[in-house]
Design a protein around this motif. Structure first.
Motif, PDB file in Angstrom:
ATOM      1  N   GLU A   1      98.103  36.327 -78.440  1.00 45.27           N
ATOM      2  CA  GLU A   1      96.954  36.756 -77.640  1.00 45.27           C
ATOM      3  C   GLU A   1      97.203  38.153 -77.070  1.00 45.27           C
ATOM      4  O   GLU A   1      96.315  38.986 -77.048  1.00 45.27           O
ATOM      5  CB  GLU A   1      96.756  35.766 -76.490  1.00 45.27           C
ATOM      6  CG  GLU A   1      95.480  36.000 -75.717  1.00 45.27           C
ATOM      7  CD  GLU A   1      95.238  34.871 -74.722  1.00 45.27           C
ATOM      8  OE1 GLU A   1      95.098  33.721 -75.181  1.00 45.27           O
ATOM      9  OE2 GLU A   1      95.200  35.138 -73.509  1.00 45.27           O
ATOM     10  N   GLN A   2      98.445  38.367 -76.626  1.00 49.72           N
ATOM     11  CA  GLN A   2      98.809  39.668 -76.072  1.00 49.72           C
ATOM     12  C   GLN A   2      99.965  40.219 -76.895  1.00 49.72           C
ATOM     13  O   GLN A   2     100.959  39.520 -77.119  1.00 49.72           O
ATOM     14  CB  GLN A   2      99.257  39.508 -74.617  1.00 49.72           C
ATOM     15  CG  GLN A   2      99.652  40.818 -73.961  1.00 49.72           C
ATOM     16  CD  GLN A   2     100.073  40.644 -72.509  1.00 49.72           C
ATOM     17  OE1 GLN A   2     100.773  39.684 -72.175  1.00 49.72           O
ATOM     18  NE2 GLN A   2      99.659  41.560 -71.659  1.00 49.72           N
TER      19      GLN A   2
ATOM     20  N   THR B   1      97.784  45.078 -78.047  1.00 46.90           N
ATOM     21  CA  THR B   1      96.820  45.107 -76.946  1.00 46.90           C
ATOM     22  C   THR B   1      97.252  46.085 -75.868  1.00 46.90           C
ATOM     23  O   THR B   1      96.425  46.538 -75.086  1.00 46.90           O
ATOM     24  CB  THR B   1      96.675  43.704 -76.326  1.00 46.90           C
ATOM     25  OG1 THR B   1      97.975  43.204 -75.983  1.00 46.90           O
ATOM     26  CG2 THR B   1      96.024  42.734 -77.308  1.00 46.90           C
TER      27      THR B   1
ATOM     28  N   SER C   1     102.210  35.549 -75.615  1.00 42.18           N
ATOM     29  CA  SER C   1     102.374  36.967 -75.293  1.00 42.18           C
ATOM     30  C   SER C   1     103.646  37.448 -75.992  1.00 42.18           C
ATOM     31  O   SER C   1     104.696  36.821 -75.896  1.00 42.18           O
ATOM     32  CB  SER C   1     102.461  37.182 -73.784  1.00 42.18           C
ATOM     33  OG  SER C   1     103.700  36.761 -73.290  1.00 42.18           O
TER      34      SER C   1
ATOM     35  N   ARG D   1      99.733  30.680 -81.627  1.00 44.81           N
ATOM     36  CA  ARG D   1      98.447  31.056 -81.047  1.00 44.81           C
ATOM     37  C   ARG D   1      98.522  31.121 -79.517  1.00 44.81           C
ATOM     38  O   ARG D   1      99.035  30.206 -78.874  1.00 44.81           O
ATOM     39  CB  ARG D   1      97.383  30.041 -81.494  1.00 44.81           C
ATOM     40  CG  ARG D   1      95.939  30.464 -81.285  1.00 44.81           C
ATOM     41  CD  ARG D   1      95.016  29.755 -82.267  1.00 44.81           C
ATOM     42  NE  ARG D   1      95.349  30.085 -83.652  1.00 44.81           N
ATOM     43  CZ  ARG D   1      94.981  31.224 -84.267  1.00 44.81           C
ATOM     44  NH1 ARG D   1      94.263  32.126 -83.633  1.00 44.81           N
ATOM     45  NH2 ARG D   1      95.334  31.424 -85.529  1.00 44.81           N
ATOM     46  N   GLY D   2      98.055  32.224 -78.969  1.00 46.11           N
ATOM     47  CA  GLY D   2      97.969  32.354 -77.520  1.00 46.11           C
ATOM     48  C   GLY D   2      99.189  32.970 -76.860  1.00 46.11           C
ATOM     49  O   GLY D   2      99.173  33.237 -75.663  1.00 46.11           O
TER      50      GLY D   2
END
Lengths: 344, 344
Positions: free
Chosen positions: A193-194, A214, A170, A167-168
């Protein structure tokens, strides 16, 4: 039955072959409902020396169990099942630690007298360990997505898992082929996240955005690396999933990963030697990944496919019957099609 | 002050140098109580081109704080401290994720106007983040073991951590130098069940057995790999810590690791390219490790050194004064000594 054979680069034929029969008490015979062409099938399609003997092709399929050997448990005649792209006993020491791709009693479809998946039926060795029952009928609209459990979705997931996506993070995915796009799905599912997708085919990168990317980087080489660094606050991506297999893709991976980050390779390397000298050590880069133990992941991914959270069936942008399989190979090799579904 | 400089291969001199003074408000000056020679110092000792300008040597030391800059907190004049082998701010994004070796404000002793550790005193940049206070006096018998927190113990620990050593694992450590033996200590501490040490120097492998090695393999090459496979039930070791840095050691690592296993490299590679082709992918081998973020591990390892659970001080089998440092280098290069302690 009718089945697909390759006789050399560019020479794919659909021919008559003996109907599969039970040979070992651990075998099952599965009538194929859906199969497909894999990106890895394109390597021999581009390079296989011509020969007299055809190689049975295909390793991704789902279908209906027609017959089982005396020792087979868990699946029975009439069950809809999916087969991971290598067969396995699911009980040996490697399988128990989740590395079904190294099963001591496992093997590959199309080799050692085992049928390929791109035909009307397959004798599946180690059926108890290999086959996973699917709670759907032959007419389910989910079948293409479920077929992806055989290989491409599990392979993308393997990349995300071995790269350590949490989680979170890149994440950079290199390659907009079916495996790369599956890796986007998998990274998204694990909470990245990314997700930067490196690829140049707009239709594919658009699907990548739908799957959770993203950002898209169309540039290659140093320019592509610079773009990734721009997008990741100059540090580089924490997790890189390399889904191409070329030296250029590996260079992009090393150039784009942050110090202390991990590169997971899913594409079969088209090279023997790579840059693992002092720079890799100074930066604490981890190189991981490999052939997916697809069987290990089916139970985990199946619910998300059944409830529509994951829709990897969108990777199939063309469907052919058995007789059109040679044209399906051509379409994939020419990049007309992303991934070709086969309905025998 | 007196300090050690290298002018070329085999040419180590102890000379007068300016006494260190505070240059930045984040600096501290540390009077060196103990230092040592590192295996990595032997690479320039064997290969450095001769030059006019001496390079300040040494990056492992502990000592007493003599002076601190205006911005330094946490340590003060009179404190006994240990310095990790690279300095760091302990606050940047890399440090926060435990990768102090890539600190954005960090650097190496002996470079960029910073003193080496093999002298009477050192100006330590980023003193607040770098220095760790030790709860012992200058006369403590634990000082040699505490000095190992500066590099060699943390480096062995980094190998075990990055290789993923957990309770019950089978671990292979390649190399019976100080780093390899530290990796044995670290693997034992993390609960490895089997620790195979590959090395040929009986005095060193005997110490390895004391540190926790369950088996010793003196053979090299294919013979060594076969022995490791014998010892690990034919499968190979789950975790391999490669503490040499040569191509031969890397080949031994790939040959000895089990499918799905990890190789952590600690030795600086003496090669630029390595065998990371299809075989590595088919077997799902992970290649990891790198320069240890020694600062990250000091608090974790310190209690075990203080209570004697770990006794890495045993790695030092010779002690010299400053004037004898050149002979200390020679003794280590000739394998007369395993690791040489320096008492300035």
């Amino acid at each position: 039955m009718r089945a697909t054979f390759m006789y050399g680069a560019g020479d794919v034929r659909v021919e008559n072959a003996p109907d599969p029969v039970i040979q070992q008490p651990t075998d099952a015979v599965v009538r194929v409902v859906l199969s497909c062409v894999c990106g890895s099938d394109l390597w021999p399609y581009k390079s296989m020396p011509a020969g007299e003997q055809g190689r049975p092709m295909g390793h991704e399929f789902l279908g209906v169990v027609e017959e089982t050997g005396a020792d087979v448990t868990g699946v029975k005649r009439g069950d809809m099942v999916v087969a991971p792209f290598t067969y396995c006993d699911n009980t040996c020491d490697y399988c128990r630690k989740g590395l079904h791709s190294s099963c001591r009693n496992g093997g590959r479809y199309g080799w050692d007298g085992v049928d390929g998946g791109q035909g009307e039926a397959v004798r599946v060795p180690q059926a108890t360990g290999t086959l996973v029952k699917l709670p759907v009928g032959e007419d389910s609209e989910l079948l293409p997505s479920l077929l992806s459990l055989s290989d491409v979705l599990g392979t993308g997931h393997h990349g995300a898992v071995t790269a350590g996506v949490t989680r979170g993070d890149s994440v950079l995915v290199i390659g907009d082929g079916a495996v790369g796009l599956s890796a986007v799905l998998a990274a998204k599912r694990l909470g990245a996240e990314q997700i930067v997708l490196m690829g140049r085919h707009t239709a594919r990168t658009d699907l990548g955005r739908d799957f959770g990317a993203t950002d898209v980087v169309a540039e290659r080489g140093e320019e592509g690396i610079a773009r990734v660094r721009d997008l990741t606050g100059s540090r580089g991506a924490e997790r890189v999933i390399e889904a191409v297999g070329t030296e250029q893709a590996l260079q992009a991976a090393f150039g784009s990963v942050t110090d202390g980050g991990a590169i997971s390779r899913l594409g079969v390397p088209q090279y023997e030697l790579g840059p693992i000298g002092p720079a890799m050590i100074m930066r604490n880069i981890t190189l991981t990944g490999g052939v997916s133990p697809a069987r290990a992941y089916i139970e985990e991914l199946l619910p998300d496919v059944l409830d529509g959270t994951l829709a990897p069936g969108r990777l199939f942008d063309r469907a052919v019957g058995l007789d059109e399989v040679p044209d399906g190979y051509r379409a994939m090799a020419d990049r007309e099609a992303l991934k070709v579904l086969i309905r025998p």
